[in-house]
Design an enzyme around this catalytic site. Structure first.
Site, short mmCIF file in Angstrom:
data_model
loop_
_atom_site.label_atom_id
_atom_site.label_comp_id
_atom_site.label_asym_id
_atom_site.label_seq_id
_atom_site.Cartn_x
_atom_site.Cartn_y
_atom_site.Cartn_z
N ASN A 10 0.88 -1.17 0.00
CA ASN A 10 0.00 0.00 0.00
C ASN A 10 0.91 1.21 0.00
O ASN A 10 1.51 1.55 1.02
CB ASN A 10 -0.90 -0.02 1.25
CG ASN A 10 -1.71 1.26 1.37
OD1 ASN A 10 -1.84 2.02 0.41
ND2 ASN A 10 -2.26 1.50 2.55
N LYS A 12 0.19 4.28 -0.31
CA LYS A 12 -0.43 5.47 0.29
C LYS A 12 -0.18 6.71 -0.59
O LYS A 12 -0.14 6.58 -1.81
CB LYS A 12 0.09 5.69 1.72
CG LYS A 12 0.03 4.43 2.57
CD LYS A 12 0.16 4.71 4.02
CE LYS A 12 0.33 3.43 4.80
NZ LYS A 12 -0.04 3.55 6.19
N HIS A 95 -9.63 1.27 4.23
CA HIS A 95 -8.39 1.43 5.02
C HIS A 95 -8.69 2.35 6.20
O HIS A 95 -9.48 3.30 6.08
CB HIS A 95 -7.28 2.01 4.13
CG HIS A 95 -5.94 1.94 4.79
ND1 HIS A 95 -5.55 2.83 5.76
CD2 HIS A 95 -4.91 1.08 4.63
CE1 HIS A 95 -4.33 2.50 6.18
NE2 HIS A 95 -3.92 1.44 5.51
N GLU A 97 -7.14 4.71 7.42
CA GLU A 97 -6.87 6.13 7.16
C GLU A 97 -8.07 6.78 6.46
O GLU A 97 -8.39 7.94 6.68
CB GLU A 97 -5.57 6.28 6.35
CG GLU A 97 -4.35 5.99 7.22
CD GLU A 97 -3.14 5.46 6.48
OE1 GLU A 97 -3.08 5.56 5.24
OE2 GLU A 97 -2.23 4.93 7.16
N GLU A 167 -6.03 -5.13 10.00
CA GLU A 167 -5.01 -4.12 10.28
C GLU A 167 -5.32 -3.41 11.59
O GLU A 167 -6.11 -2.44 11.60
CB GLU A 167 -4.97 -3.09 9.15
CG GLU A 167 -4.60 -3.67 7.80
CD GLU A 167 -3.91 -2.63 6.95
OE1 GLU A 167 -2.76 -2.89 6.55
OE2 GLU A 167 -4.48 -1.56 6.72
N GLY A 173 1.94 1.91 10.59
CA GLY A 173 2.90 3.01 10.48
C GLY A 173 3.58 3.36 11.79
O GLY A 173 4.22 4.40 11.91
N SER A 213 2.88 -2.65 10.19
CA SER A 213 4.32 -2.73 10.42
C SER A 213 4.93 -4.08 10.06
O SER A 213 5.85 -4.56 10.74
CB SER A 213 4.67 -2.32 11.86
OG SER A 213 4.24 -0.99 12.11
C1 PEP Z 1 -0.95 0.01 5.72
O1 PEP Z 1 -0.87 1.16 5.35
O2 PEP Z 1 -1.90 -0.68 5.34
C2 PEP Z 1 0.08 -0.50 6.62
C3 PEP Z 1 -0.07 -1.68 7.13
O3 PEP Z 1 1.14 0.33 6.86
P1 PEP Z 1 2.53 -0.08 7.60
O4 PEP Z 1 2.98 -1.39 7.02
O5 PEP Z 1 3.46 1.03 7.30
O6 PEP Z 1 2.21 -0.22 9.06
#
Ligand code: PEP
Length: 248
Positions: A10, A12, A95, A97, A167, A173, A213
Protein backbone atom coordinates in the site's frame (compact mmCIF):
# COMPACT_ATOMS: atom_id res chain seq x y z
CA UNK A 1 -7.37 -26.48 -1.59
CA UNK A 2 -4.59 -24.41 -0.04
CA UNK A 3 -5.09 -20.68 -0.23
CA UNK A 4 -2.48 -18.82 -2.27
CA UNK A 5 -0.80 -16.11 -0.23
CA UNK A 6 -1.30 -12.53 -1.35
CA UNK A 7 1.21 -9.85 -0.49
CA UNK A 8 0.17 -6.31 -1.36
CA UNK A 9 2.01 -3.04 -1.01
CA UNK A 10 0.00 0.00 0.00
CA UNK A 11 1.97 2.96 -1.29
CA UNK A 12 -0.43 5.47 0.29
CA UNK A 13 0.22 9.09 -0.86
CA UNK A 14 3.80 8.42 -1.91
CA UNK A 15 5.59 8.28 -5.27
CA UNK A 16 5.13 10.67 -8.16
CA UNK A 17 4.54 8.95 -11.51
CA UNK A 18 8.22 9.09 -12.43
CA UNK A 19 9.30 7.87 -8.97
CA UNK A 20 6.73 5.09 -9.24
CA UNK A 21 8.16 3.78 -12.51
CA UNK A 22 11.65 3.85 -11.01
CA UNK A 23 10.53 1.93 -7.93
CA UNK A 24 8.82 -0.74 -10.04
CA UNK A 25 12.05 -1.22 -12.00
CA UNK A 26 14.11 -1.46 -8.79
CA UNK A 27 11.76 -4.00 -7.23
CA UNK A 28 11.28 -6.06 -10.40
CA UNK A 29 14.14 -8.55 -9.83
CA UNK A 30 13.36 -8.77 -6.09
CA UNK A 31 9.68 -9.69 -6.12
CA UNK A 32 9.74 -12.80 -8.29
CA UNK A 33 7.82 -15.42 -6.35
CA UNK A 34 5.22 -17.38 -8.28
CA UNK A 35 3.94 -18.99 -5.09
CA UNK A 36 2.30 -15.75 -3.98
CA UNK A 37 0.15 -13.08 -5.60
CA UNK A 38 2.03 -9.78 -5.58
CA UNK A 39 0.09 -6.52 -5.81
CA UNK A 40 1.11 -2.86 -5.80
CA UNK A 41 -1.72 -0.64 -4.61
CA UNK A 42 -0.71 2.77 -5.88
CA UNK A 43 -2.02 6.37 -5.92
CA UNK A 44 -4.55 7.02 -8.67
CA UNK A 45 -2.18 9.13 -10.74
CA UNK A 46 0.40 6.31 -10.76
CA UNK A 47 -2.00 3.63 -11.99
CA UNK A 48 -1.49 4.06 -15.73
CA UNK A 49 2.33 4.21 -15.68
CA UNK A 50 2.60 1.40 -13.11
CA UNK A 51 0.28 -0.90 -15.11
CA UNK A 52 2.58 -0.29 -18.08
CA UNK A 53 5.72 -0.79 -15.99
CA UNK A 54 4.66 -4.17 -14.52
CA UNK A 55 3.61 -5.64 -17.89
CA UNK A 56 5.10 -9.10 -18.38
CA UNK A 57 5.94 -9.48 -14.68
CA UNK A 58 4.20 -11.37 -11.86
CA UNK A 59 2.93 -8.14 -10.30
CA UNK A 60 -0.66 -6.92 -10.47
CA UNK A 61 -1.87 -3.42 -9.76
CA UNK A 62 -4.41 -2.27 -7.22
CA UNK A 63 -6.02 1.07 -6.42
CA UNK A 64 -6.15 2.57 -2.94
CA UNK A 65 -9.75 3.74 -3.19
CA UNK A 66 -12.71 4.12 -5.58
CA UNK A 67 -16.23 5.53 -5.58
CA UNK A 68 -19.37 3.40 -5.84
CA UNK A 69 -21.32 5.44 -8.38
CA UNK A 70 -21.15 4.50 -12.05
CA UNK A 71 -20.23 7.97 -13.38
CA UNK A 72 -21.33 11.58 -13.15
CA UNK A 73 -20.94 14.70 -11.05
CA UNK A 74 -18.60 13.39 -8.33
CA UNK A 75 -15.65 15.73 -8.70
CA UNK A 76 -12.37 14.16 -7.73
CA UNK A 77 -13.66 10.59 -7.56
CA UNK A 78 -12.65 7.55 -9.61
CA UNK A 79 -15.09 4.84 -10.71
CA UNK A 80 -14.67 1.09 -10.72
CA UNK A 81 -15.05 1.07 -14.53
CA UNK A 82 -12.17 3.54 -14.86
CA UNK A 83 -9.96 1.30 -12.74
CA UNK A 84 -10.87 -1.81 -14.72
CA UNK A 85 -10.25 -0.06 -18.03
CA UNK A 86 -6.82 1.06 -16.79
CA UNK A 87 -5.84 -2.53 -15.97
CA UNK A 88 -6.39 -2.52 -12.20
CA UNK A 89 -7.29 -5.86 -10.55
CA UNK A 90 -7.60 -5.02 -6.84
CA UNK A 91 -8.88 -2.11 -4.80
CA UNK A 92 -8.31 -1.35 -1.13
CA UNK A 93 -11.60 -0.52 0.55
CA UNK A 94 -12.01 0.81 4.07
CA UNK A 95 -8.39 1.43 5.02
CA UNK A 96 -8.38 2.91 8.53
CA UNK A 97 -6.87 6.13 7.16
CA UNK A 98 -9.92 6.55 4.91
CA UNK A 99 -12.30 5.60 7.73
CA UNK A 100 -10.62 8.06 10.08
CA UNK A 101 -9.46 11.09 8.01
CA UNK A 102 -12.17 10.94 5.33
CA UNK A 103 -14.99 9.72 7.56
CA UNK A 104 -15.87 6.73 5.39
CA UNK A 105 -18.46 4.68 7.25
CA UNK A 106 -19.51 1.06 6.87
CA UNK A 107 -22.65 1.90 4.86
CA UNK A 108 -20.50 3.66 2.26
CA UNK A 109 -17.89 0.90 2.33
CA UNK A 110 -20.57 -1.71 1.72
CA UNK A 111 -21.62 0.17 -1.44
CA UNK A 112 -17.99 0.32 -2.55
CA UNK A 113 -17.45 -3.40 -1.93
CA UNK A 114 -20.54 -4.32 -3.97
CA UNK A 115 -19.60 -1.97 -6.81
CA UNK A 116 -16.02 -3.24 -6.94
CA UNK A 117 -17.18 -6.86 -7.13
CA UNK A 118 -19.80 -6.20 -9.80
CA UNK A 119 -17.17 -4.39 -11.89
CA UNK A 120 -14.79 -7.35 -11.66
CA UNK A 121 -12.35 -5.90 -9.15
CA UNK A 122 -11.18 -7.79 -6.07
CA UNK A 123 -11.71 -5.72 -2.93
CA UNK A 124 -9.05 -5.78 -0.24
CA UNK A 125 -11.43 -4.96 2.60
CA UNK A 126 -9.68 -3.56 5.66
CA UNK A 127 -10.82 -3.86 9.24
CA UNK A 128 -9.13 -3.34 12.57
CA UNK A 129 -9.45 -2.03 16.08
CA UNK A 130 -8.01 1.02 17.83
CA UNK A 131 -5.71 0.70 20.82
CA UNK A 132 -8.55 1.78 23.12
CA UNK A 133 -10.81 -0.94 21.73
CA UNK A 134 -8.09 -3.56 22.23
CA UNK A 135 -7.53 -2.39 25.79
CA UNK A 136 -11.26 -2.47 26.47
CA UNK A 137 -11.39 -6.09 25.25
CA UNK A 138 -13.85 -5.42 22.40
CA UNK A 139 -11.52 -6.15 19.46
CA UNK A 140 -13.41 -9.11 18.01
CA UNK A 141 -16.86 -7.56 18.60
CA UNK A 142 -15.75 -4.50 16.68
CA UNK A 143 -14.24 -6.45 13.82
CA UNK A 144 -17.31 -8.67 13.51
CA UNK A 145 -19.42 -5.51 13.35
CA UNK A 146 -17.22 -4.07 10.57
CA UNK A 147 -17.20 -7.29 8.53
CA UNK A 148 -20.95 -7.86 8.86
CA UNK A 149 -21.75 -4.24 7.94
CA UNK A 150 -19.33 -4.10 5.03
CA UNK A 151 -20.60 -7.37 3.53
CA UNK A 152 -24.35 -6.75 3.65
CA UNK A 153 -25.94 -8.29 0.53
CA UNK A 154 -22.64 -9.78 -0.66
CA UNK A 155 -23.15 -13.45 -1.58
CA UNK A 156 -21.02 -16.41 -0.50
CA UNK A 157 -19.83 -16.84 -4.07
CA UNK A 158 -18.61 -13.25 -4.10
CA UNK A 159 -17.08 -13.34 -0.63
CA UNK A 160 -14.87 -16.33 -1.34
CA UNK A 161 -12.94 -14.26 -3.89
CA UNK A 162 -12.42 -11.12 -1.83
CA UNK A 163 -9.42 -10.38 0.37
CA UNK A 164 -9.85 -9.20 3.94
CA UNK A 165 -7.00 -7.31 5.59
CA UNK A 166 -6.85 -7.30 9.36
CA UNK A 167 -5.01 -4.12 10.28
CA UNK A 168 -4.94 -3.11 13.95
CA UNK A 169 -4.90 0.69 13.77
CA UNK A 170 -2.31 0.92 16.53
CA UNK A 171 0.13 -1.12 14.44
CA UNK A 172 -0.14 0.88 11.20
CA UNK A 173 2.90 3.01 10.48
CA UNK A 174 3.98 2.83 14.11
CA UNK A 175 6.66 0.16 13.91
CA UNK A 176 4.58 -1.67 16.52
CA UNK A 177 3.57 -5.02 15.01
CA UNK A 178 0.86 -7.15 16.57
CA UNK A 179 2.40 -10.28 18.05
CA UNK A 180 2.05 -13.35 15.87
CA UNK A 181 -0.47 -14.71 18.39
CA UNK A 182 -2.56 -11.52 18.34
CA UNK A 183 -2.58 -11.40 14.52
CA UNK A 184 -3.46 -15.10 14.17
CA UNK A 185 -6.17 -14.90 16.83
CA UNK A 186 -8.01 -12.11 15.04
CA UNK A 187 -7.54 -13.58 11.53
CA UNK A 188 -8.96 -16.85 12.87
CA UNK A 189 -11.85 -14.91 14.41
CA UNK A 190 -12.55 -13.25 11.04
CA UNK A 191 -12.65 -16.66 9.36
CA UNK A 192 -15.08 -17.92 12.03
CA UNK A 193 -17.23 -14.85 11.45
CA UNK A 194 -17.35 -15.59 7.70
CA UNK A 195 -18.24 -19.23 8.46
CA UNK A 196 -21.13 -18.06 10.66
CA UNK A 197 -22.36 -15.54 8.08
CA UNK A 198 -22.01 -17.93 5.14
CA UNK A 199 -20.59 -21.44 5.47
CA UNK A 200 -17.30 -23.21 6.20
CA UNK A 201 -16.34 -23.64 2.53
CA UNK A 202 -16.63 -19.88 1.97
CA UNK A 203 -14.61 -19.17 5.12
CA UNK A 204 -11.94 -21.64 4.03
CA UNK A 205 -11.65 -19.95 0.62
CA UNK A 206 -11.41 -16.30 1.66
CA UNK A 207 -7.91 -14.88 1.95
CA UNK A 208 -7.14 -12.92 5.11
CA UNK A 209 -4.06 -10.71 5.28
CA UNK A 210 -2.39 -9.16 8.28
CA UNK A 211 -1.23 -5.55 8.00
CA UNK A 212 0.57 -3.31 10.48
CA UNK A 213 4.32 -2.73 10.42
CA UNK A 214 5.06 -5.91 8.48
CA UNK A 215 8.78 -5.96 7.65
CA UNK A 216 11.49 -8.26 6.33
CA UNK A 217 12.14 -9.54 9.86
CA UNK A 218 8.61 -10.50 10.91
CA UNK A 219 6.92 -11.51 7.63
CA UNK A 220 7.87 -15.19 7.61
CA UNK A 221 6.55 -15.89 11.10
CA UNK A 222 3.32 -13.99 10.49
CA UNK A 223 2.67 -15.65 7.13
CA UNK A 224 3.33 -19.11 8.59
CA UNK A 225 0.18 -18.87 10.73
CA UNK A 226 -2.70 -21.05 9.58
CA UNK A 227 -5.16 -18.18 9.15
CA UNK A 228 -2.82 -15.49 7.80
CA UNK A 229 -2.74 -15.60 4.01
CA UNK A 230 -0.22 -12.84 3.40
CA UNK A 231 0.12 -9.18 4.22
CA UNK A 232 -0.87 -5.63 3.40
CA UNK A 233 2.37 -3.69 3.68
CA UNK A 234 2.69 0.09 3.94
CA UNK A 235 6.10 1.61 4.69
CA UNK A 236 8.18 -1.43 3.77
CA UNK A 237 6.53 -1.70 0.33
CA UNK A 238 8.44 1.37 -0.84
CA UNK A 239 11.89 -0.14 -0.48
CA UNK A 240 13.94 -3.16 -1.42
CA UNK A 241 12.73 -4.82 1.78
CA UNK A 242 9.46 -5.53 -0.02
CA UNK A 243 11.35 -8.13 -2.06
CA UNK A 244 12.36 -9.89 1.16
CA UNK A 245 8.75 -9.83 2.36
CA UNK A 246 7.48 -11.28 -0.94
CA UNK A 247 10.17 -13.97 -0.93
CA UNK A 248 9.82 -14.57 2.84
C1 PEP B 1 -0.95 0.01 5.72
O1 PEP B 1 -0.87 1.16 5.35
O2 PEP B 1 -1.90 -0.68 5.34
C2 PEP B 1 0.08 -0.50 6.62
C3 PEP B 1 -0.07 -1.68 7.13
O3 PEP B 1 1.14 0.33 6.86
P1 PEP B 1 2.53 -0.08 7.60
O4 PEP B 1 2.98 -1.39 7.02
O5 PEP B 1 3.46 1.03 7.30
O6 PEP B 1 2.21 -0.22 9.06
Amino acid sequence: MARKKIIAGNWKMNMTPSEAVKLVAELEPLVKNDDVDVVYCVPAIDIVPVVEAVKGSNVQVGAENMYFEESGAYTGEISAAMLVDAGVKYVIIGHSERRDYFKEDDALLNKKVKKAISAGLTPILCCGESLEQREMGVTMDWIRFQIKSDLVDVTADQVKDIVIAYEPIWAIGTGKTATTEQAEEVCKGIRECIAQMYDQATADAVRIQYGGSVNAGNAAELFAQPNIDGGLVGGASLKADFGKIVCY
